[in-house]
Design an enzyme around this catalytic site. Structure first.
Site, PDB file in Angstrom:
ATOM      1  N   ARG A 188      42.051  45.129  39.718  1.00 23.92           N
ATOM      2  CA  ARG A 188      43.464  44.852  39.544  1.00 23.92           C
ATOM      3  C   ARG A 188      43.917  45.249  38.191  1.00 23.92           C
ATOM      4  O   ARG A 188      43.200  45.547  37.324  1.00 23.92           O
ATOM      5  CB  ARG A 188      43.438  43.275  39.613  1.00 23.92           C
ATOM      6  CG  ARG A 188      43.043  42.492  41.021  1.00 23.92           C
ATOM      7  CD  ARG A 188      43.052  41.355  41.159  1.00 23.92           C
ATOM      8  NE  ARG A 188      42.567  40.798  42.312  1.00 23.92           N
ATOM      9  CZ  ARG A 188      41.466  40.221  42.481  1.00 23.92           C
ATOM     10  NH1 ARG A 188      40.464  40.400  41.725  1.00 23.92           N
ATOM     11  NH2 ARG A 188      41.228  39.816  43.805  1.00 23.92           N
ATOM     12  N   LYS A 236      39.676  37.035  39.508  1.00 28.66           N
ATOM     13  CA  LYS A 236      40.476  35.883  39.498  1.00 28.66           C
ATOM     14  C   LYS A 236      39.593  34.684  39.342  1.00 28.66           C
ATOM     15  O   LYS A 236      38.574  34.610  39.990  1.00 28.66           O
ATOM     16  CB  LYS A 236      41.261  35.723  40.814  1.00 28.66           C
ATOM     17  CG  LYS A 236      42.331  36.764  41.240  1.00 28.66           C
ATOM     18  CD  LYS A 236      43.088  36.466  42.463  1.00 28.66           C
ATOM     19  CE  LYS A 236      44.258  37.572  42.446  1.00 28.66           C
ATOM     20  NZ  LYS A 236      45.024  37.289  43.791  1.00 28.66           N
TER      21      LYS A 236
END
Length: 322
Positions: A161, A185
């Site tokens: 990401r 995350k």
């Protein structure tokens, strides 16, 4: 009064996400945006989050569709509301979940956009295009080009990401072993492999380009100190931290050679798509992407089934009509 009541509920929920669930700031920001939007919808109906009905949720979603909000965004907002009301039920703030039995429309489960394999190869093979503004000399230009190429290779090799790229640390890179530790995350860690192309690009960047970018107008001693002091793998000019916006701009510029305006997320999905097309199982892809639940990775299922059908038709003795 409605705003105050909703603010208290939202504040409590965000504390829960931050402290108990350990979600990253970007995820919490997304939850905040989605729930605030639903709160504003309810307030126009003289309702609050604790008194919302199933019809309110359904009509909120229908309104989003009527305003041309794409299906995946609507699905994300519904997911945020489901998490909110699940929390409120567990906390005994209400007795009925207004999101219960609201099905996700079929169009929400679309395959994320990805570049074709030849487009990806074209993008990685092309000389990196750089904005001319602010580039002081050809040495600095070459350093930026090498950095950008290394980032593109890592994006595609490890399905990272954009937040994972800008926060990647030097100590997380195990170049000799061919892998990298990624913090995703919720600060969850995963190990992603790096192919030879990515390793070569990183070696070039670390050997020549990173020290040049750290230099700026500094003295030799200051450059050495700057390189040593920055824990980040990828840096901007002067040793500063790269912004998400700069990385997005770099990917968009680099993808122009393919005739598309790609995003970092498209490179992530390109990695997953091409792996599945080449026969990778979904569990492996789940591990590399860092998905907590296999159901998130199952968006790529039809690619795996397409390959299974192709292999079956090619190799099974009774697959073809006689």
């Amino acid at each position: 009064m409605a705003s105050e009541a909703n603010s208290r509920v939202l504040s409590s929920f965000l504390d829960y996400l931050r402290i108990e669930k350990g979600l990253a700031p970007l995820s919490i920001s997304a939850y905040t945006t989605d729930i605030c939007q639903f709160s504003e919808f309810l307030e126009k109906r003289k309702r609050v989050l604790l008194t919302a009905r199933r019809t309110d949720v359904r009509e909120f979603l229908e309104q989003l569709f009527s305003h041309q909000v794409d299906g995946r965004s609507v699905g994300r907002k519904l997911s945020a509301l489901r998490h909110l009301y699940r929390y409120l039920l567990l906390d005994k703030k209400l007795e009925h979940d207004p999101t219960l039995n609201i099905e996700s429309p079929r169009q929400w489960k679309v395959l994320p956009k990805a570049l074709a394999r030849d487009e990806m190869e074209m993008m990685l093979a092309a000389p990196p295009a750089l904005p001319s503004a602010g580039i002081r000399n050809t040495k600095e230009s070459a350093a930026l080009a090498a950095r950008n190429h290394a980032m593109l290779e890592v994006f595609y090799a490890g399905a990272l990401r954009v937040s994972e790229i800008v926060n990647a640390k030097l100590e997380d890179l195990k170049l000799d072993a061919g892998y990298m530790l990624v913090r995703g995350k919720g600060d969850k860690e995963r190990v992603v492999p790096l192919g030879k192309s990515a390793q070569d690009a990183l070696t070039e960047y670390l050997t020549h380009s990173r020290p040049a970018l750290a230099a700026g107008k500094k003295s030799v001693a200051a450059v050495v100190a700057s390189v040593r002091n920055s824990p980040l793998l990828f840096i901007a000019r002067g040793g500063r931290k790269l912004t998400r916006q700069r990385v997005w701009q770099m990917v968009r510029t680099a993808s122009a050679v393919t005739g598309q305006a790609a995003s970092p997320h498209m490179l992530r999905h390109s990695c997953a798509t091409h792996m599945v097309e080449n026969g990778a199982d979904l569990r492996t892809v789940q591990t590399i992407l860092g998905h907590a639940d296999i159901s998130t990775t199952q968006v790529y299922t039809h690619l795996a089934l397409d390959r299974l059908r192709t292999v079956y038709q090619k190799h099974h003795p009774r697959a073809k009509a006689r």
